[in-house]
Write a protein that holds these residues in place. Structure first.
Motif, PDB file in Angstrom:
ATOM      1  N   SER A 297       0.851  -1.193   0.000  1.00  0.00           N
ATOM      2  CA  SER A 297       0.000   0.000   0.000  1.00  0.00           C
ATOM      3  C   SER A 297       0.886   1.241   0.000  1.00  0.00           C
ATOM      4  CB  SER A 297      -0.922   0.009   1.224  1.00  0.00           C
ATOM      5  OG  SER A 297      -0.173   0.169   2.418  1.00  0.00           O
ATOM      6  N   GLU A 298       0.261   2.380  -0.046  1.00  0.00           N
ATOM      7  CA  GLU A 298       1.008   3.624  -0.102  1.00  0.00           C
ATOM      8  C   GLU A 298       1.734   3.912   1.203  1.00  0.00           C
ATOM      9  OE1 GLU A 298       0.200   8.388  -0.985  1.00  0.00           O
ATOM     10  OE2 GLU A 298      -1.422   6.911  -1.188  1.00  0.00           O
ATOM     11  N   LEU A 299       1.141   3.488   2.307  1.00  0.00           N
ATOM     12  CA  LEU A 299       1.700   3.814   3.620  1.00  0.00           C
ATOM     13  C   LEU A 299       2.576   2.705   4.197  1.00  0.00           C
ATOM     14  CD1 LEU A 299      -1.407   5.507   5.268  1.00  0.00           C
ATOM     15  CD2 LEU A 299       0.553   6.613   4.165  1.00  0.00           C
ATOM     16  N   GLU A 300       2.256   1.456   3.889  1.00  0.00           N
ATOM     17  CA  GLU A 300       3.048   0.361   4.459  1.00  0.00           C
ATOM     18  C   GLU A 300       2.907  -0.899   3.617  1.00  0.00           C
ATOM     19  OE1 GLU A 300       1.372   0.093   8.384  1.00  0.00           O
ATOM     20  OE2 GLU A 300      -0.172  -1.323   7.754  1.00  0.00           O
ATOM     21  N   ASP A 301       3.927  -1.734   3.705  1.00  0.00           N
ATOM     22  CA  ASP A 301       3.912  -3.055   3.080  1.00  0.00           C
ATOM     23  C   ASP A 301       3.904  -4.102   4.198  1.00  0.00           C
ATOM     24  OD1 ASP A 301       4.067  -1.791   0.659  1.00  0.00           O
ATOM     25  OD2 ASP A 301       6.246  -2.067   0.467  1.00  0.00           O
ATOM     26  N   GLN A 302       3.260  -5.222   3.916  1.00  0.00           N
ATOM     27  CA  GLN A 302       3.132  -6.246   4.954  1.00  0.00           C
ATOM     28  C   GLN A 302       3.796  -7.551   4.531  1.00  0.00           C
ATOM     29  OE1 GLN A 302      -0.656  -8.521   5.973  1.00  0.00           O
ATOM     30  NE2 GLN A 302      -0.574  -7.082   7.700  1.00  0.00           N
ATOM     31  N   PHE A 303       4.668  -8.061   5.432  1.00  0.00           N
ATOM     32  CA  PHE A 303       5.282  -9.371   5.261  1.00  0.00           C
ATOM     33  C   PHE A 303       4.624 -10.362   6.219  1.00  0.00           C
ATOM     34  CE2 PHE A 303       8.533  -6.847   3.280  1.00  0.00           C
ATOM     35  CZ  PHE A 303       9.123  -7.689   2.352  1.00  0.00           C
ATOM     36  N   PHE A 304       4.492 -11.584   5.734  1.00  0.00           N
ATOM     37  CA  PHE A 304       3.925 -12.657   6.547  1.00  0.00           C
ATOM     38  C   PHE A 304       5.020 -13.666   6.845  1.00  0.00           C
ATOM     39  CE2 PHE A 304       2.271 -17.016   6.523  1.00  0.00           C
ATOM     40  CZ  PHE A 304       1.314 -16.974   7.522  1.00  0.00           C
ATOM     41  N   LEU A 305       5.218 -13.982   8.126  1.00  0.00           N
ATOM     42  CA  LEU A 305       6.232 -14.955   8.537  1.00  0.00           C
ATOM     43  C   LEU A 305       5.555 -16.062   9.342  1.00  0.00           C
ATOM     44  CD1 LEU A 305       9.109 -16.051   9.060  1.00  0.00           C
ATOM     45  CD2 LEU A 305       9.259 -14.444  10.984  1.00  0.00           C
ATOM     46  N   LYS A 306       5.709 -17.293   8.875  1.00  0.00           N
ATOM     47  CA  LYS A 306       5.175 -18.451   9.587  1.00  0.00           C
ATOM     48  C   LYS A 306       6.317 -19.398   9.915  1.00  0.00           C
ATOM     49  CE  LYS A 306       1.925 -22.327   9.082  1.00  0.00           C
ATOM     50  NZ  LYS A 306       0.945 -23.000   8.198  1.00  0.00           N
ATOM     51  N   PHE A 307       6.427 -19.767  11.186  1.00  0.00           N
ATOM     52  CA  PHE A 307       7.470 -20.692  11.596  1.00  0.00           C
ATOM     53  C   PHE A 307       6.868 -21.736  12.529  1.00  0.00           C
ATOM     54  CE2 PHE A 307       7.394 -17.184  14.531  1.00  0.00           C
ATOM     55  CZ  PHE A 307       7.489 -17.772  15.779  1.00  0.00           C
ATOM     56  N   THR A 308       7.573 -22.836  12.698  1.00  0.00           N
ATOM     57  CA  THR A 308       7.064 -23.975  13.461  1.00  0.00           C
ATOM     58  C   THR A 308       7.873 -24.152  14.733  1.00  0.00           C
ATOM     59  OG1 THR A 308       6.436 -25.055  11.399  1.00  0.00           O
ATOM     60  CG2 THR A 308       6.533 -26.433  13.357  1.00  0.00           C
ATOM     61  N   CYS A 309       7.153 -24.363  15.849  1.00  0.00           N
ATOM     62  CA  CYS A 309       7.792 -24.551  17.153  1.00  0.00           C
ATOM     63  C   CYS A 309       7.715 -26.014  17.576  1.00  0.00           C
ATOM     64  CB  CYS A 309       7.104 -23.695  18.222  1.00  0.00           C
ATOM     65  SG  CYS A 309       7.479 -21.961  18.109  1.00  0.00           S
ATOM     66  N   ASN A 310       8.725 -26.432  18.285  1.00  0.00           N
ATOM     67  CA  ASN A 310       8.723 -27.752  18.909  1.00  0.00           C
ATOM     68  C   ASN A 310       7.879 -27.673  20.170  1.00  0.00           C
ATOM     69  OD1 ASN A 310       9.288 -30.135  20.282  1.00  0.00           O
ATOM     70  ND2 ASN A 310      11.409 -30.188  19.595  1.00  0.00           N
ATOM     71  N   SER A 311       6.810 -28.486  20.260  1.00  0.00           N
ATOM     72  CA  SER A 311       5.891 -28.406  21.397  1.00  0.00           C
ATOM     73  C   SER A 311       6.589 -28.722  22.721  1.00  0.00           C
ATOM     74  CB  SER A 311       4.715 -29.367  21.198  1.00  0.00           C
ATOM     75  OG  SER A 311       5.170 -30.711  21.118  1.00  0.00           O
ATOM     76  N   LYS A 312       7.654 -29.533  22.670  1.00  0.00           N
ATOM     77  CA  LYS A 312       8.371 -29.867  23.906  1.00  0.00           C
ATOM     78  C   LYS A 312       9.162 -28.687  24.446  1.00  0.00           C
ATOM     79  CE  LYS A 312       8.814 -34.754  22.667  1.00  0.00           C
ATOM     80  NZ  LYS A 312       9.749 -35.882  22.410  1.00  0.00           N
ATOM     81  N   LEU A 313       9.433 -27.696  23.585  1.00  0.00           N
ATOM     82  CA  LEU A 313      10.171 -26.504  24.022  1.00  0.00           C
ATOM     83  C   LEU A 313       9.244 -25.308  24.196  1.00  0.00           C
ATOM     84  CD1 LEU A 313      13.265 -26.812  21.643  1.00  0.00           C
ATOM     85  CD2 LEU A 313      13.057 -27.614  23.992  1.00  0.00           C
ATOM     86  N   MET A 314       7.930 -25.579  24.253  1.00  0.00           N
ATOM     87  CA  MET A 314       6.951 -24.504  24.330  1.00  0.00           C
ATOM     88  C   MET A 314       7.088 -23.696  25.610  1.00  0.00           C
ATOM     89  SD  MET A 314       4.703 -23.594  22.118  1.00  0.00           S
ATOM     90  CE  MET A 314       3.476 -22.965  23.243  1.00  0.00           C
ATOM     91  N   LYS A 315       6.869 -22.400  25.453  1.00  0.00           N
ATOM     92  CA  LYS A 315       6.815 -21.476  26.579  1.00  0.00           C
ATOM     93  C   LYS A 315       5.534 -20.664  26.451  1.00  0.00           C
ATOM     94  CE  LYS A 315      10.994 -22.497  28.155  1.00  0.00           C
ATOM     95  NZ  LYS A 315      11.226 -23.093  29.491  1.00  0.00           N
ATOM     96  N   GLU A 316       5.300 -19.802  27.432  1.00  0.00           N
ATOM     97  CA  GLU A 316       4.093 -18.980  27.367  1.00  0.00           C
ATOM     98  C   GLU A 316       4.197 -17.983  26.215  1.00  0.00           C
ATOM     99  OE1 GLU A 316       3.376 -15.951  30.154  1.00  0.00           O
ATOM    100  OE2 GLU A 316       5.443 -15.820  30.818  1.00  0.00           O
ATOM    101  N   ALA A 317       3.053 -17.431  25.825  1.00  0.00           N
ATOM    102  CA  ALA A 317       2.979 -16.551  24.660  1.00  0.00           C
ATOM    103  C   ALA A 317       3.860 -15.317  24.817  1.00  0.00           C
ATOM    104  CB  ALA A 317       1.530 -16.147  24.408  1.00  0.00           C
ATOM    105  N   ASN A 318       3.875 -14.729  26.004  1.00  0.00           N
ATOM    106  CA  ASN A 318       4.688 -13.522  26.214  1.00  0.00           C
ATOM    107  C   ASN A 318       6.174 -13.799  26.041  1.00  0.00           C
ATOM    108  OD1 ASN A 318       2.554 -11.768  26.696  1.00  0.00           O
ATOM    109  ND2 ASN A 318       2.510 -12.208  28.881  1.00  0.00           N
ATOM    110  N   PHE A 319       6.611 -14.990  26.442  1.00  0.00           N
ATOM    111  CA  PHE A 319       8.023 -15.363  26.268  1.00  0.00           C
ATOM    112  C   PHE A 319       8.358 -15.441  24.781  1.00  0.00           C
ATOM    113  CE2 PHE A 319      11.127 -18.692  25.423  1.00  0.00           C
ATOM    114  CZ  PHE A 319      12.189 -18.313  26.228  1.00  0.00           C
ATOM    115  N   ILE A 320       7.475 -16.085  24.005  1.00  0.00           N
ATOM    116  CA  ILE A 320       7.718 -16.234  22.566  1.00  0.00           C
ATOM    117  C   ILE A 320       7.720 -14.878  21.873  1.00  0.00           C
ATOM    118  CG2 ILE A 320       6.770 -17.200  20.427  1.00  0.00           C
ATOM    119  CD1 ILE A 320       5.728 -19.537  22.103  1.00  0.00           C
TER     120      ILE A 320
END
Length: 288
Positions: free
Chosen positions: A240-263
């Motif tokens: 757009s004229e004001l900003e461009d948007q990038f999408f980033l998707k990555f995969t986490c190991n569930s055994k190394l999961m932490k709370e959302a704020n940590f991530i």
């Protein structure tokens, strides 16, 4: 002296006998005595202890037969404990000479008074049975419900216990679990997170899209909880004229999961480290 002692003991035994046989109430023609109540309570205590010992003998055998299916074994254990408790209560009521019909009378008499109070209890029991039968979650699953993220530690008759990634256990009533949306991942699943990086355009700012793509890939690779064998997905999803948007998707190991704020904190620091242009970040719903 002996005669007086004998007469005294006879009086004491007579008093005890009268107290033991003292009638408390008559229900539907059945006399309920002190002796009935005392023996019923003893049966209840002995029955509960005996059922616990029986479960300790039975459950290991069932566990071996089911190849240590922890969730199914736990479900069977809960059902058996309820059956044993029901049998014990029925036996105690029979000894106490209390007819089962009295509960219909009591239920009708106090329905208006305790209806609202009992509604929550009944709902919770119904939801407990649904969880036991349908098994929407299992022990070891990672769940996110009402802001609490953690691994399911146990499934009880009133609530489930979630071992939170923030530390400590969180008790989630079964009613809340069944009546609200929640996210679930099994212990072997990987968890995908998505973030949207909006690059703010300013006058005179030159945007190198290839460089930004490489920086985002580097950011994903630096996250220690990301699965390195699964390449991140990076797309330019909006211009757009004001900003461009990038999408980033990555995969986490569930055994190394932490709370959302940590991530989110880890992601934010990595973005600040590698991106030297104005930007703002949006997170997927499972990151809040």
């Amino acid at each position: 002296i002996m005669t007086s002692l004998l007469s005294s003991s006879q009086v004491d035994s007579s008093i005890f006998h009268e107290m033991w046989q003292y009638g408390l109430v008559n229900i539907s023609g059945n006399d309920i005595k002190v002796s009935n109540i005392v023996v019923a309570l003893l049966i209840l205590l002995i029955g509960i202890n005996l059922s616990k010992k029986l479960l300790k003998l039975i459950i290991p055998v069932i566990s071996k037969k089911l190849d240590d299916d922890q969730d199914l074994v736990y479900t069977i254990e809960r059902l058996l404990s309820l059956v044993f408790l029901g049998i014990t209560i029925l036996l105690a009521l029979q000894v106490a000479n209390i007819p089962l019909a009295i509960f219909a009378f009591i239920g009708g008499a106090f329905a208006i008074g305790i209806g609202l109070g009992a509604q929550g209890l009944v709902n919770n029991l119904v939801n407990t049975m649904i969880i036991i039968v349908e098994k929407p979650i299992k022990i070891g699953d990672i769940v996110e419900i009402q802001g609490a993220i953690g691994r399911v530690k146990s499934i009880g008759t009133r609530c489930i216990t979630v071992n939170s990634f923030t530390g400590g256990d969180v008790l989630v009533p079964n009613t809340i679990l069944m009546q609200n949306k929640f996210s679930k991942w099994s212990g072997s699943d990987n968890i995908s997170y998505c973030i949207y990086i909006n690059i703010i355009k300013k006058e005179g700012l030159q945007i190198d899209y290839d460089l930004i793509t490489e920086q985002l890939r580097r950011i994903s690779n630096e996250l220690d909880f990301a699965v390195s064998s699964i390449a991140p997905e990076i797309y330019l999803t909006k211009i757009s004229e004001l900003e461009d948007q990038f999408f980033l998707k990555f995969t986490c190991n569930s055994k190394l999961m932490k709370e959302a704020n940590f991530i989110k904190s880890k992601i934010n620091f990595a973005l600040l480290k590698h991106l030297n242009i104005p930007f703002k970040v949006e997170y997927s719903e499972n990151l809040g």
